[in-house]
Each structure stands twice: as structure tokens, then as C-alpha cells.
Design a protein around this motif. Structure first.
Motif, mmCIF file in Angstrom:
data_model
loop_
_atom_site.group_PDB
_atom_site.id
_atom_site.type_symbol
_atom_site.label_atom_id
_atom_site.label_comp_id
_atom_site.label_asym_id
_atom_site.label_seq_id
_atom_site.Cartn_x
_atom_site.Cartn_y
_atom_site.Cartn_z
ATOM 1 N N SER A 8 44.247 44.910 5.879
ATOM 2 C CA SER A 8 44.391 46.445 6.551
ATOM 3 C C SER A 8 45.547 47.119 6.352
ATOM 4 C CB SER A 8 43.911 46.353 7.775
ATOM 5 O OG SER A 8 43.396 47.582 8.344
ATOM 6 N N SER A 9 46.538 46.569 6.440
ATOM 7 C CA SER A 9 47.977 47.225 6.495
ATOM 8 C C SER A 9 48.161 47.676 4.993
ATOM 9 C CB SER A 9 49.150 46.254 6.986
ATOM 10 O OG SER A 9 48.747 45.963 8.382
ATOM 11 N N ASN A 10 47.662 47.084 4.151
ATOM 12 C CA ASN A 10 47.923 47.228 2.671
ATOM 13 C C ASN A 10 46.802 47.587 1.790
ATOM 14 O OD1 ASN A 10 51.018 46.290 2.511
ATOM 15 N ND2 ASN A 10 49.747 44.615 3.417
ATOM 16 N N MET A 11 45.772 48.167 2.615
ATOM 17 C CA MET A 11 44.560 48.649 2.015
ATOM 18 C C MET A 11 44.509 49.533 0.811
ATOM 19 S SD MET A 11 41.347 50.912 3.908
ATOM 20 C CE MET A 11 42.249 52.382 3.713
ATOM 21 N N TRP A 12 45.537 50.277 0.595
ATOM 22 C CA TRP A 12 45.604 51.249 -0.681
ATOM 23 C C TRP A 12 46.124 50.310 -1.850
ATOM 24 C CZ3 TRP A 12 42.309 54.939 -0.676
ATOM 25 C CH2 TRP A 12 41.941 55.655 0.685
ATOM 26 N N GLN A 13 47.067 49.648 -1.339
ATOM 27 C CA GLN A 13 47.962 49.019 -2.703
ATOM 28 C C GLN A 13 46.987 47.842 -3.131
ATOM 29 O OE1 GLN A 13 49.141 49.761 0.461
ATOM 30 N NE2 GLN A 13 51.259 49.339 0.563
ATOM 31 N N LEU A 14 46.128 47.185 -2.248
ATOM 32 C CA LEU A 14 45.362 46.198 -2.765
ATOM 33 C C LEU A 14 44.041 46.637 -2.936
ATOM 34 C CD1 LEU A 14 46.295 43.812 0.492
ATOM 35 C CD2 LEU A 14 47.014 43.623 -2.072
ATOM 36 N N ASN A 15 43.575 47.856 -3.227
ATOM 37 C CA ASN A 15 42.269 48.445 -3.406
ATOM 38 C C ASN A 15 41.259 47.706 -2.526
ATOM 39 O OD1 ASN A 15 40.354 50.133 -4.777
ATOM 40 N ND2 ASN A 15 40.152 48.648 -6.506
ATOM 41 N N ALA A 16 41.518 47.513 -1.247
ATOM 42 C CA ALA A 16 40.778 46.791 -0.408
ATOM 43 C C ALA A 16 39.954 47.801 0.636
ATOM 44 C CB ALA A 16 41.746 45.835 0.360
ATOM 45 N N GLN A 17 39.568 48.866 0.238
ATOM 46 C CA GLN A 17 38.753 49.645 1.162
ATOM 47 C C GLN A 17 37.336 49.113 1.428
ATOM 48 O OE1 GLN A 17 40.348 50.629 -1.589
ATOM 49 N NE2 GLN A 17 40.944 52.599 -1.505
ATOM 50 N N GLN A 18 36.881 48.174 0.518
ATOM 51 C CA GLN A 18 35.440 47.980 0.760
ATOM 52 C C GLN A 18 35.415 46.778 2.027
ATOM 53 O OE1 GLN A 18 32.764 49.282 -0.190
ATOM 54 N NE2 GLN A 18 33.695 51.088 -1.030
ATOM 55 N N ARG A 19 36.487 45.936 1.653
ATOM 56 C CA ARG A 19 36.632 44.973 2.796
ATOM 57 C C ARG A 19 36.870 45.510 3.990
ATOM 58 N NH1 ARG A 19 41.044 39.825 3.723
ATOM 59 N NH2 ARG A 19 39.946 39.036 5.557
ATOM 60 N N VAL A 20 37.958 46.401 4.063
ATOM 61 C CA VAL A 20 38.435 46.913 5.341
ATOM 62 C C VAL A 20 37.333 47.409 6.220
ATOM 63 C CG1 VAL A 20 40.266 48.633 6.359
ATOM 64 C CG2 VAL A 20 40.940 46.984 4.479
ATOM 65 N N TYR A 21 36.834 48.414 5.288
ATOM 66 C CA TYR A 21 35.840 49.181 5.933
ATOM 67 C C TYR A 21 34.574 48.437 6.664
ATOM 68 C CZ TYR A 21 37.667 54.004 4.612
ATOM 69 O OH TYR A 21 38.118 55.030 4.218
ATOM 70 N N TRP A 22 34.226 47.834 5.737
ATOM 71 C CA TRP A 22 32.839 47.000 5.881
ATOM 72 C C TRP A 22 33.155 45.728 6.768
ATOM 73 C CZ3 TRP A 22 28.498 49.414 5.648
ATOM 74 C CH2 TRP A 22 28.504 50.582 4.989
ATOM 75 N N SER A 23 34.214 45.285 6.947
ATOM 76 C CA SER A 23 34.574 44.395 8.019
ATOM 77 C C SER A 23 34.444 44.880 9.258
ATOM 78 C CB SER A 23 35.751 43.516 7.928
ATOM 79 O OG SER A 23 35.948 42.733 6.555
ATOM 80 N N GLY A 24 35.063 46.333 9.379
ATOM 81 C CA GLY A 24 34.838 46.976 10.456
ATOM 82 C C GLY A 24 33.588 47.457 11.156
ATOM 83 N N VAL A 25 32.750 47.464 10.166
ATOM 84 C CA VAL A 25 31.215 48.044 10.394
ATOM 85 C C VAL A 25 30.624 46.554 10.892
ATOM 86 C CG1 VAL A 25 28.839 48.416 9.378
ATOM 87 C CG2 VAL A 25 30.911 49.690 8.473
ATOM 88 N N ALA A 26 30.705 45.459 10.218
ATOM 89 C CA ALA A 26 30.259 44.212 10.693
ATOM 90 C C ALA A 26 30.777 44.087 12.150
ATOM 91 C CB ALA A 26 30.750 43.018 9.929
ATOM 92 N N PHE A 27 32.104 44.197 12.361
ATOM 93 C CA PHE A 27 32.384 44.175 13.895
ATOM 94 C C PHE A 27 31.606 44.833 14.824
ATOM 95 C CE2 PHE A 27 35.129 45.628 17.293
ATOM 96 C CZ PHE A 27 35.751 44.486 17.961
ATOM 97 N N PHE A 28 31.487 46.014 14.535
ATOM 98 C CA PHE A 28 30.714 47.001 15.421
ATOM 99 C C PHE A 28 29.273 46.544 15.790
ATOM 100 C CE2 PHE A 28 34.735 49.187 15.460
ATOM 101 C CZ PHE A 28 34.935 49.553 16.818
ATOM 102 N N ILE A 29 28.642 46.282 14.577
ATOM 103 C CA ILE A 29 27.206 45.975 14.700
ATOM 104 C C ILE A 29 27.113 44.366 15.424
ATOM 105 C CG2 ILE A 29 25.426 44.856 13.070
ATOM 106 C CD1 ILE A 29 26.005 46.648 10.719
ATOM 107 N N GLU A 30 28.071 43.688 15.270
ATOM 108 C CA GLU A 30 28.065 42.391 15.959
ATOM 109 C C GLU A 30 28.404 42.852 17.623
ATOM 110 O OE1 GLU A 30 29.780 38.098 16.142
ATOM 111 O OE2 GLU A 30 30.384 39.157 14.474
ATOM 112 N N ALA A 31 29.075 43.709 17.802
ATOM 113 C CA ALA A 31 29.354 44.185 19.169
ATOM 114 C C ALA A 31 28.102 44.787 19.817
ATOM 115 C CB ALA A 31 30.682 45.288 19.263
ATOM 116 N N GLN A 32 27.407 45.613 19.361
ATOM 117 C CA GLN A 32 26.247 46.390 19.487
ATOM 118 C C GLN A 32 25.229 45.152 19.937
ATOM 119 O OE1 GLN A 32 25.235 50.154 18.509
ATOM 120 N NE2 GLN A 32 22.798 49.571 18.090
ATOM 121 N N TYR A 33 25.265 44.186 18.986
ATOM 122 C CA TYR A 33 24.313 43.008 19.365
ATOM 123 C C TYR A 33 24.689 42.543 20.742
ATOM 124 C CZ TYR A 33 22.347 38.475 19.215
ATOM 125 O OH TYR A 33 21.749 37.058 19.700
#
Length: 252
Positions: free
Chosen positions: A156-181
Motif C-alpha cells: 500500500s505504501s508503494n502502490m503507484w510504483q508497484l502498479n498495485a492499485q487492484q490489490r490495494v483497493y480490493w483488499s480494502g473492499v474485502a476488509f469492509f465486506i467482511e466487517a459488514q458481515y
């Protein structure tokens, strides 16, 4: 700001789009407590999509900068997810870089909720978008598995350099989906992330930059649970992509 670059018809269209975005967001998340929302408009002559770029501007009044195609129709602008995503960011404080997965995941989940609640997309379409995004996140995580430090906080700290937007964004989505459950499972006072963020913004939103842990402790306090802090400990150092089950998705 930026309306003066447009002709009268374009100004009417853009005002309608912005007002619709604000109304749709408030329908899901409630009114913002800040007295105004600065919108900085950067109309583009050449763009391959309705809103190719946008970002939140933090300051005394948090606002949104929007680059958009001046030739897009009102329907195209309303159907674009970007404005809802950026407005959702105004409901949480700025977090440290290592915790961007939380804020981007939260805004991504909420943008879909806002679009569903305002009738722009259906529930089925929302679920299709979320499932497709989670698959992209999983694929991106696999691509990054060679990293020496593949922990989510580090990526997450190096998201742009690593081209890791999909992992960063959607890991966060998964976190909040799990939290809502978990909110529903524990029969918490707030049963959805949207309800909880609505309450948080109206009472407790920090004006200064925070750590993800500080932000989530506030959500724990509001929900009278410890689930956000516990999930954070589980997620921040993980090197894999979260494996959600159907029961988690059914909580949406």
C-alpha cells in the motif's frame, strides 16, 4: 471553480451532475458536517472516458478536483463512478500511506452502494462489479507475490510504483465486506458500513491525518465491538488476497 471555461449549456450540465452526485452521496451517507464542499473543475478537450482523473483536496474544507470530458453527456457523467468515489472519501480522515488500502477500499465499496441506492445501478449489477473487482484484486496479488515484502501495508505504501492499485483497493473492499458481515453477525447497533460511516462522519471524523488503527478504533467505539481492530491485525500484514465466502457477500 472552472465553470467559466464552459459554455452555458455545458455549465448547466456540469452543475446538474455535481448536484446529483452530492445528493446521491448524502442519500446513502448523510449530509457532510463541513459547511461547503469545494469542487475544482478541470474540463478536458480530449478524454477517453467521462472522468479520467479525480482526487480529494484536503484542507480547511475538504474538496474534490475533477478532470472530465466537456463533451460527455449528463447521463455519461452520472453513470461514471468517480465522483461518488471521491465524495465518499470526504467521510473519513486522511490516513497514513500504509493504510491507504483501508480508505480506497472503503470509498470503492461505498461508491457502489451510493450508485445502487440512487438507482444508477441495480443490486445485481453492484454485486457483479464487486465480484469482478475482487477477482482483479486476487489476480494483481498473485502478480505481486514475488515481492520481498508482499505485506499489504508495505504494498500500500508503494502502490503507484508497484502498479498495485487492484490489490490495494480490493483488499480494502474485502476488509469492509467482511466487517459488514461481522456487524450483522454480532447484531451491532449499526448493521452496515454505510450506516456506521454516516454516524462516524457526523460525530467523530478527525480533521488531522490519522493512522488506520486510530480510525478503526473509532469505528469499534461507535459499533461497540472490537471487530475492526481485530480485522485490521489480520489484514495489514497479509501477503495473500482475502478469500471471501458467499456468506460475506450475502451481507451486502
Amino acid at each position: 471553480m472552472g465553470l467559466s471555461e464552459l459554455n452555458e449549456a455545458q455549465q448547466i450540465k456540469v452543475k446538474s451532475w455535481i448536484n446529483h452526485g452530492l445528493d446521491a452521496t448524502e442519500k446513502t451517507l448523510g449530509p457532510l458536517i463541513q459547511k461547503a464542499v469545494p469542487i475544482y473543475l478541470k474540463p478536458q478537450y480530449f478524454a477517453f472516458e467521462a472522468v479520467p482523473w479525480a482526487e480529494v483536496t484536503r484542507g480547511e474544507l475538504d474538496g474534490v478536483e475533477l478532470q472530465f470530458s466537456r463533451y460527455s453527456s449528463l447521463k455519461q457523467l452520472k453513470n461514471d463512478w468517480t465522483l461518488y468515489h471521491e465524495l465518499a472519501h470526504l467521510y473519513h480522515p486522511l490516513l497514513d500511506y500504509k493504510d491507504f488500502w483501508l480508505t480506497e477500499g472503503l470509498a470503492t465499496l461505498l461508491q457502489n452502494q451510493i450508485m445502487k441506492d440512487s438507482g444508477i445501478i441495480t443490486y445485481d449489477n453492484m454485486m457483479m462489479r464487486l465480484k469482478a473487482g475482487l477477482e482483479r484484486g486476487q489476480s494483481n496479488t498473485y502478480r505481486l507475490s514475488h515481492l520481498q515484502d508482499a505485506r499489504l501495508a508495505s504494498v500500500s505504501s508503494n502502490m503507484w510504483q508497484l502498479n498495485a492499485q487492484q490489490r490495494v483497493y480490493w483488499s480494502g473492499v474485502a476488509f469492509f465486506i467482511e466487517a459488514q458481515y461481522q456487524l450483522k453477525l454480532q447484531q451491532a447497533q449499526y448493521q452496515t458500513i454505510a450506516e456506521l460511516i454516516k454516524a462516524y462522519q457526523s460525530c467523530c471524523k478527525a480533521s488531522e491525518q490519522q493512522s488506520g488503527r486510530q480510525f478503526l478504533m473509532e469505528l469499534d467505539k461507535l459499533s461497540k465491538t472490537a471487530l475492526f481492530s481485530n480485522l485490521y491485525l489480520k489484514y495489514k500484514n497479509r501477503t495473500d488476497f482475502p478469500k471471501l465466502k458467499q456468506k460475506h457477500l450475502n451481507a451486502l
